[in-house]
Enzyme design. Structure first.
Site, short mmCIF file in Angstrom:
data_model
loop_
_atom_site.label_atom_id
_atom_site.label_comp_id
_atom_site.label_asym_id
_atom_site.label_seq_id
_atom_site.Cartn_x
_atom_site.Cartn_y
_atom_site.Cartn_z
N GLU A 132 48.37 90.83 13.15
CA GLU A 132 47.31 90.07 13.06
C GLU A 132 48.37 89.59 11.79
O GLU A 132 48.95 89.71 10.68
CB GLU A 132 46.55 90.94 12.51
CG GLU A 132 45.62 89.73 11.81
CD GLU A 132 44.40 90.43 10.31
OE1 GLU A 132 44.54 91.11 9.94
OE2 GLU A 132 43.55 89.41 10.22
N ALA A 143 43.16 85.75 3.23
CA ALA A 143 43.95 86.09 2.28
C ALA A 143 45.84 86.69 3.35
O ALA A 143 45.64 87.35 2.35
CB ALA A 143 43.35 87.75 2.08
N HIS A 197 41.43 84.22 12.50
CA HIS A 197 42.02 83.18 11.34
C HIS A 197 42.03 82.09 12.30
O HIS A 197 43.06 81.72 12.54
CB HIS A 197 43.32 83.65 11.02
CG HIS A 197 42.93 85.01 10.35
ND1 HIS A 197 42.86 85.06 8.61
CD2 HIS A 197 43.35 86.35 10.73
CE1 HIS A 197 42.34 85.70 8.21
NE2 HIS A 197 42.60 86.68 9.64
N HIS A 256 30.00 94.95 1.60
CA HIS A 256 29.96 93.43 0.60
C HIS A 256 30.64 92.34 1.56
O HIS A 256 29.68 90.93 1.06
CB HIS A 256 31.41 94.10 -0.65
CG HIS A 256 31.18 95.09 -0.76
ND1 HIS A 256 30.64 94.79 -2.19
CD2 HIS A 256 31.29 96.70 -1.23
CE1 HIS A 256 30.25 95.50 -2.83
NE2 HIS A 256 30.15 96.79 -2.02
N ASP A 280 38.63 97.13 8.42
CA ASP A 280 39.58 96.28 7.08
C ASP A 280 39.54 96.58 6.43
O ASP A 280 40.44 95.41 5.39
CB ASP A 280 38.77 94.94 7.43
CG ASP A 280 39.97 93.89 7.04
OD1 ASP A 280 41.24 93.95 7.97
OD2 ASP A 280 40.25 92.43 7.47
ZN ZN Z 1 42.76 92.20 8.29
#
Ligand code: ZN
Length: 405
Positions: A132, A143, A197, A256, A280
């Site tokens: 990733e 992040a 992303h 969440h 994740d």
């Molecule tokens: Zn990730």
């Protein structure tokens, strides 16, 4: 070694059996049936008669757990992660890297390569590596550390693919220069190309699909949506994913990251055969509330939810946030919390929710011929759950790796 697991209910997950017996021989399931199996086969009985049996959970997106991170690049870190997630019912996963300097990515892939082929690693099976980053769009960094983001480099990636056959999946932004060429390279190597992303428009996603991209990484997290350029509207990654059957996707269903409405929307558009659930999870998974560090940044793990959020996450469940609480820093869920979210918050029938963490991720990764289903000939990857989704036993390739009966 042959044993028979005797349970109250089994989800294959295409159907439900009551009063079931699953016969395990070596690392495989040899038969599934009722108690008559016991009279026909001599086997040691493992009695879980009060509980549900499901295929083991498969997590295609997992960074860490038990205080350890895949990026540490050591067998000890990978083993702690594998053992921690086995406690949540995960039997197989893709060890997922983060955006980092190339040497650190090499170290992580080296360790994953060794762990994939090792018989020594306890806990869940490491299926391979999921890269990733670093080829992600800075406009959707999330992040991921923006200092190390780069345009896709097909030559560099080809080197990684040749050196590390454990590389099974790459998340990148296809709209960046070199993105489509990278998609074609991954297709040629039979490696899953995943859009993530990404700030792409619908048109750019069509090009990406034609170049071999087949999956979308954590839909609704770091994915572009409708935008207006002058007078005209452009659909983004989120709309393209919902619309195009050619793309499968995954949801961070920890209770969440996504409200039930967005999970329902994805499922209404695509169904449970094309949408899987992932954790994740980061290193703080399985540790409980507190203050931790993620890639040098201070983070807080807590259960507090903003007052106007759509739903109350599972009791006691936590999430990681940046220190100023401005954004999530990752999930700290184990897979049984994901299943609990899908059933209790989203309201899915149990068997559909189980499919999203078993058969569907196996099918998306191309391993549904050997994992993700309880049937003769499949790997004996099984999880035993009580009615409150607590994991009572986890079995990986015929070995009991966790037990809390
Ligand atoms: Zn990730």
């Amino acid at each position: 070694m042959r044993f028979a697991i005797v349970g109250k209910k089994l989800m294959t997950p295409f159907r439900i059996f009551d009063d079931v017996v699953v016969l395990v021989e070596g690392d495989r399931i040899s038969a599934v049936g009722n108690s008559s199996l016991l009279s026909r086969h001599k086997a040691e009985v493992v009695d879980v008669r009060d509980h549900l049996i499901s295929p083991g959970f498969i997590d295609l997106h997992l960074h860490g757990g038990g205080g350890r991170d895949v990026m540490e690049g050591t067998p000890e870190a990978l083993e702690t992660i594998a053992e921690t997630h086995a406690r949540g019912g995960t039997t197989a996963f893709l060890a997922t890297t983060l955006t980092a300097p190339l040497e650190q990515i090499h170290a992580a892939l080296e360790a994953i390569s060794r762990a994939c082929t090792s018989e020594e690693i306890a806990g869940a099976k490491i299926l391979g590596a999921h890269l990733e980053g670093p080829y992600l769009n800075p406009k959707q960094a999330g992040a991921q550390n923006p200092a190390y983001l780069r345009n896709p480099d097909p030559k560099e990636l080809e080197g990684l693919l040749k050196k590390y056959p454990c590389l099974k999946r790459v998340t990148l932004a296809p709209e960046l220069p070199g993105g489509l060429e990278t998609g074609r390279l991954l297709r040629a190597h039979d490696v899953m190309a995943s859009i993530g992303h990404s700030d792409a428009t619908y048109q750019q996603i069509l090009e990406a699909v034609e170049a071999g991209f087949s999956h979308v990484t954590h839909l609704f997290s770091a994915t572009s949506t409708v935008k207006r350029i002058e007078a005209y509207r452009f659909a983004g990654v989120a709309e393209a994913t919902l619309l195009l059957d050619a793309l499968s996707t995954e949801l961070i269903a920890d209770g969440h990251h996504l409200p039930p409405s967005l999970i329902k929307l994805a499922l209404r558009a695509k169904g449970t055969d094309r949408v899987c659930a992932v954790t994740d999870a980061i290193s703080a998974a399985g540790l409980g509330p507190g203050e931790y560090e993620l890639g040098g940044l201070p983070i807080i793990v807590e259960s507090e939810v903003t007052s106007d959020f759509e739903a109350q996450p599972p009791a006691g469940s936590c999430v990681a946030k940046l220190a100023d609480r401005s954004a999530f820093a990752g999930s700290v869920a184990l897979m049984n919390q994901v299943l609990q979210t899908l059933v209790n918050l989203v309201g899915l029938p149990l068997v559909e929710a189980v499919k999203m963490v078993t058969w569907t991720p196996a099918h998306i990764l191309g391993i549904s011929h050997e994992r993700g289903l309880v049937a003769p000939g499949m790997y004996a990857d099984l999880v035993v759950l009580d009615d409150a989704f607590s994991v009572k036993m986890t079995i990986v390739e015929g070995k009991i790796v966790y037990q809390n009966l």
